[in-house]
Write a protein that holds these residues in place. Structure first.
Motif, PDB file in Angstrom:
ATOM      1  N   PHE A  71     170.908  73.347 -35.453  1.00 57.53           N
ATOM      2  CA  PHE A  71     170.557  72.319 -34.475  1.00 57.53           C
ATOM      3  C   PHE A  71     170.575  72.885 -33.052  1.00 57.53           C
ATOM      4  CE2 PHE A  71     172.085  68.997 -31.506  1.00 57.53           C
ATOM      5  CZ  PHE A  71     170.949  68.200 -31.505  1.00 57.53           C
ATOM      6  N   LYS A  72     171.594  73.673 -32.738  1.00 58.41           N
ATOM      7  CA  LYS A  72     171.693  74.264 -31.407  1.00 58.41           C
ATOM      8  C   LYS A  72     170.488  75.141 -31.094  1.00 58.41           C
ATOM      9  CE  LYS A  72     174.613  77.309 -28.596  1.00 58.41           C
ATOM     10  NZ  LYS A  72     175.865  78.124 -28.561  1.00 58.41           N
ATOM     11  N   GLN A  73     170.074  75.930 -32.074  1.00 62.43           N
ATOM     12  CA  GLN A  73     168.930  76.820 -31.867  1.00 62.43           C
ATOM     13  C   GLN A  73     167.636  76.027 -31.672  1.00 62.43           C
ATOM     14  OE1 GLN A  73     169.538  78.978 -35.476  1.00 62.43           O
ATOM     15  NE2 GLN A  73     170.860  80.520 -34.523  1.00 62.43           N
ATOM     16  N   THR A  74     167.459  74.970 -32.458  1.00 63.76           N
ATOM     17  CA  THR A  74     166.239  74.167 -32.302  1.00 63.76           C
ATOM     18  C   THR A  74     166.191  73.506 -30.927  1.00 63.76           C
ATOM     19  OG1 THR A  74     167.270  72.195 -33.290  1.00 63.76           O
ATOM     20  CG2 THR A  74     166.105  73.673 -34.769  1.00 63.76           C
ATOM     21  N   MET A  75     167.326  73.039 -30.437  1.00 61.83           N
ATOM     22  CA  MET A  75     167.338  72.375 -29.131  1.00 61.83           C
ATOM     23  C   MET A  75     167.087  73.364 -27.993  1.00 61.83           C
ATOM     24  SD  MET A  75     167.460  69.254 -29.728  1.00 61.83           S
ATOM     25  CE  MET A  75     167.535  68.742 -28.003  1.00 61.83           C
ATOM     26  N   LEU A  76     167.634  74.573 -28.114  1.00 59.49           N
ATOM     27  CA  LEU A  76     167.378  75.589 -27.100  1.00 59.49           C
ATOM     28  C   LEU A  76     165.886  75.932 -27.059  1.00 59.49           C
ATOM     29  CD1 LEU A  76     170.453  77.956 -27.582  1.00 59.49           C
ATOM     30  CD2 LEU A  76     169.938  76.545 -25.577  1.00 59.49           C
ATOM     31  N   ILE A  77     165.264  76.035 -28.221  1.00 63.64           N
ATOM     32  CA  ILE A  77     163.824  76.288 -28.277  1.00 63.64           C
ATOM     33  C   ILE A  77     163.061  75.092 -27.710  1.00 63.64           C
ATOM     34  CG2 ILE A  77     161.855  76.685 -29.811  1.00 63.64           C
ATOM     35  CD1 ILE A  77     163.799  78.130 -31.708  1.00 63.64           C
ATOM     36  N   GLY A  78     163.549  73.886 -28.003  1.00 66.00           N
ATOM     37  CA  GLY A  78     162.909  72.683 -27.478  1.00 66.00           C
ATOM     38  C   GLY A  78     162.952  72.621 -25.957  1.00 66.00           C
ATOM     39  N   PHE A  79     164.099  72.959 -25.369  1.00 71.39           N
ATOM     40  CA  PHE A  79     164.205  72.975 -23.912  1.00 71.39           C
ATOM     41  C   PHE A  79     163.322  74.070 -23.319  1.00 71.39           C
ATOM     42  CE2 PHE A  79     168.093  70.421 -24.484  1.00 71.39           C
ATOM     43  CZ  PHE A  79     167.922  69.499 -23.454  1.00 71.39           C
ATOM     44  N   ALA A  80     163.251  75.203 -23.995  1.00 74.63           N
ATOM     45  CA  ALA A  80     162.404  76.297 -23.513  1.00 74.63           C
ATOM     46  C   ALA A  80     160.934  75.879 -23.510  1.00 74.63           C
ATOM     47  CB  ALA A  80     162.599  77.530 -24.394  1.00 74.63           C
ATOM     48  N   GLN A  81     160.551  75.043 -24.477  1.00 75.18           N
ATOM     49  CA  GLN A  81     159.167  74.600 -24.576  1.00 75.18           C
ATOM     50  C   GLN A  81     158.706  73.882 -23.309  1.00 75.18           C
ATOM     51  OE1 GLN A  81     156.524  72.806 -28.104  1.00 75.18           O
ATOM     52  NE2 GLN A  81     158.169  71.443 -27.519  1.00 75.18           N
ATOM     53  N   ALA A  82     159.642  73.244 -22.616  1.00 72.05           N
ATOM     54  CA  ALA A  82     159.292  72.533 -21.381  1.00 72.05           C
ATOM     55  C   ALA A  82     158.744  73.487 -20.324  1.00 72.05           C
ATOM     56  CB  ALA A  82     160.514  71.793 -20.843  1.00 72.05           C
ATOM     57  N   LEU A  83     159.134  74.762 -20.379  1.00 70.87           N
ATOM     58  CA  LEU A  83     158.666  75.742 -19.406  1.00 70.87           C
ATOM     59  C   LEU A  83     157.186  76.060 -19.578  1.00 70.87           C
ATOM     60  CD1 LEU A  83     161.675  78.243 -19.444  1.00 70.87           C
ATOM     61  CD2 LEU A  83     161.173  76.492 -17.743  1.00 70.87           C
ATOM     62  N   ALA A  84     156.608  75.651 -20.708  1.00 74.43           N
ATOM     63  CA  ALA A  84     155.192  75.915 -20.960  1.00 74.43           C
ATOM     64  C   ALA A  84     154.293  75.171 -19.991  1.00 74.43           C
ATOM     65  CB  ALA A  84     154.833  75.542 -22.397  1.00 74.43           C
ATOM     66  N   LEU A  85     154.839  74.213 -19.241  1.00 69.18           N
ATOM     67  CA  LEU A  85     154.049  73.535 -18.220  1.00 69.18           C
ATOM     68  C   LEU A  85     153.632  74.489 -17.104  1.00 69.18           C
ATOM     69  CD1 LEU A  85     156.042  70.191 -17.872  1.00 69.18           C
ATOM     70  CD2 LEU A  85     153.733  70.447 -18.797  1.00 69.18           C
ATOM     71  N   ILE A  86     154.390  75.567 -16.923  1.00 67.96           N
ATOM     72  CA  ILE A  86     154.046  76.563 -15.904  1.00 67.96           C
ATOM     73  C   ILE A  86     152.813  77.329 -16.387  1.00 67.96           C
ATOM     74  CG2 ILE A  86     154.825  78.596 -14.646  1.00 67.96           C
ATOM     75  CD1 ILE A  86     157.703  77.628 -15.166  1.00 67.96           C
ATOM     76  N   PRO A  87     151.753  77.366 -15.591  1.00 71.18           N
ATOM     77  CA  PRO A  87     150.512  78.032 -16.022  1.00 71.18           C
ATOM     78  C   PRO A  87     150.734  79.488 -16.420  1.00 71.18           C
ATOM     79  CG  PRO A  87     150.149  76.777 -14.007  1.00 71.18           C
ATOM     80  CD  PRO A  87     151.634  76.769 -14.253  1.00 71.18           C
ATOM     81  N   GLY A  88     150.209  79.856 -17.586  1.00 69.94           N
ATOM     82  CA  GLY A  88     150.305  81.229 -18.057  1.00 69.94           C
ATOM     83  C   GLY A  88     151.499  81.523 -18.928  1.00 69.94           C
TER      84      GLY A  88
END
Length: 272
Positions: free
Chosen positions: A152-169
């Motif tokens: 669960f911890k690993q999935t949430m860390l990946i989920g939070f990282a996914q938010a950074l995809a809003l940055i172009p590139g």
């Protein structure tokens, strides 16, 4: 001409959505390099939105078709057995891991679209920096965790990282796969989890334009864009998962850096 553009952008979307190279950056850069924005704008109406929606619908179909059996087991077990089975736990892990990216999109996507998403130098910076990070993390991280053993911890860390995809590139698949590798997931496990986590995000991006889908679903442009991105997306998912069984992410890191250099060169040659 528009049908040709739809085919090219469909190929770009199908590749970029699942490879760690940023589909949004490629769609923007391809249109910028070939000067297609004025051509699309001349048509008027909501053709730009319709084309964007078609491309997302295509990649949504690709991930749903390829992982149909996986999603069927995840949903059934998640709703019937809950946390008592591995599939049930993974379903709810994916649901919760989607939230950070969804919230970030609601809060910041319009601002980013308005001010920085179409800036070539920002896109180049995102491509290059993420390429370096991807290479370093992949080279120095162990491959000890299989997909079925993700916590669960690993999935949430990946989920939070996914938010950074809003940055172009940056790339949604790029940041989620990189985070997965940093956490010790195998390359194949990182890719598979990234693809499954992409499903609700891509669905949200497409379905928020439901009226446009209904209005344009029978138009040749919409159909061509959807079919092209779906076919290319399916092939891309299959080939990448096989590729990562024996290879690393270095080729994608190098590609990102080289593309960033090309973008910067073209930008200054054109005089911005």
């Amino acid at each position: 001409m528009l049908l040709f553009i739809a085919i090219v952008l469909g190929i770009v979307q199908g590749l970029g959505e699942f490879l760690p190279i940023s589909s949004s950056a490629h769609l923007i850069i391809v249109r910028w390099l070939f000067g297609w924005d004025p051509i699309i704008a001349q048509v008027g109406g909501n053709i730009d939105i319709a084309l964007d929606v078609a491309l997302h619908v295509g990649t949504l179909l690709a991930v749903l078709i390829y992982f149909f059996q996986d999603w069927l087991e995840l949903v059934i077990n998640g709703l019937t057995k809950g946390l008592k089975s591995k599939e049930g736990r993974m379903f709810w892990y994916l649901v919760l891991a989607t939230i950070p990216g969804g919230v970030a999109g609601l809060l910041f996507e319009s601002v980013i679209d308005k001010y920085i998403r179409s800036e070539p130098l920002i896109i180049a910076g995102g491509l290059a920096v993420m390429g370096i990070v991807l290479y370093y993390v992949d080279k120095n991280s162990p491959q000890r965790i299989k997909f079925e053993n993700i916590t669960f911890k690993q999935t949430m860390l990946i989920g939070f990282a996914q938010a950074l995809a809003l940055i172009p590139g940056v790339s949604r698949s790029g940041i989620t796969m990189t985070t997965g590798r940093w956490l010790g997931l195998s390359r194949e496990a990182s890719a598979k989890f990234s693809f499954l986590l992409a499903t609700p995000i891509i669905a949200g991006a497409a379905l928020k334009h439901t009226p446009d889908i209904i209005h344009n679903v029978t138009s040749p442009l919409f159909m061509v864009g959807t079919i092209t991105s779906a076919i290319v997306g399916l092939l891309c998912i299959s080939l990448l998962l096989k590729y990562l069984q024996r290879n690393n992410f270095a080729i994608f890191a190098v590609y990102r850096i080289l593309l960033a250099v090309v973008i910067v060169c073209v930008y200054f040659v054109r005089g911005a």
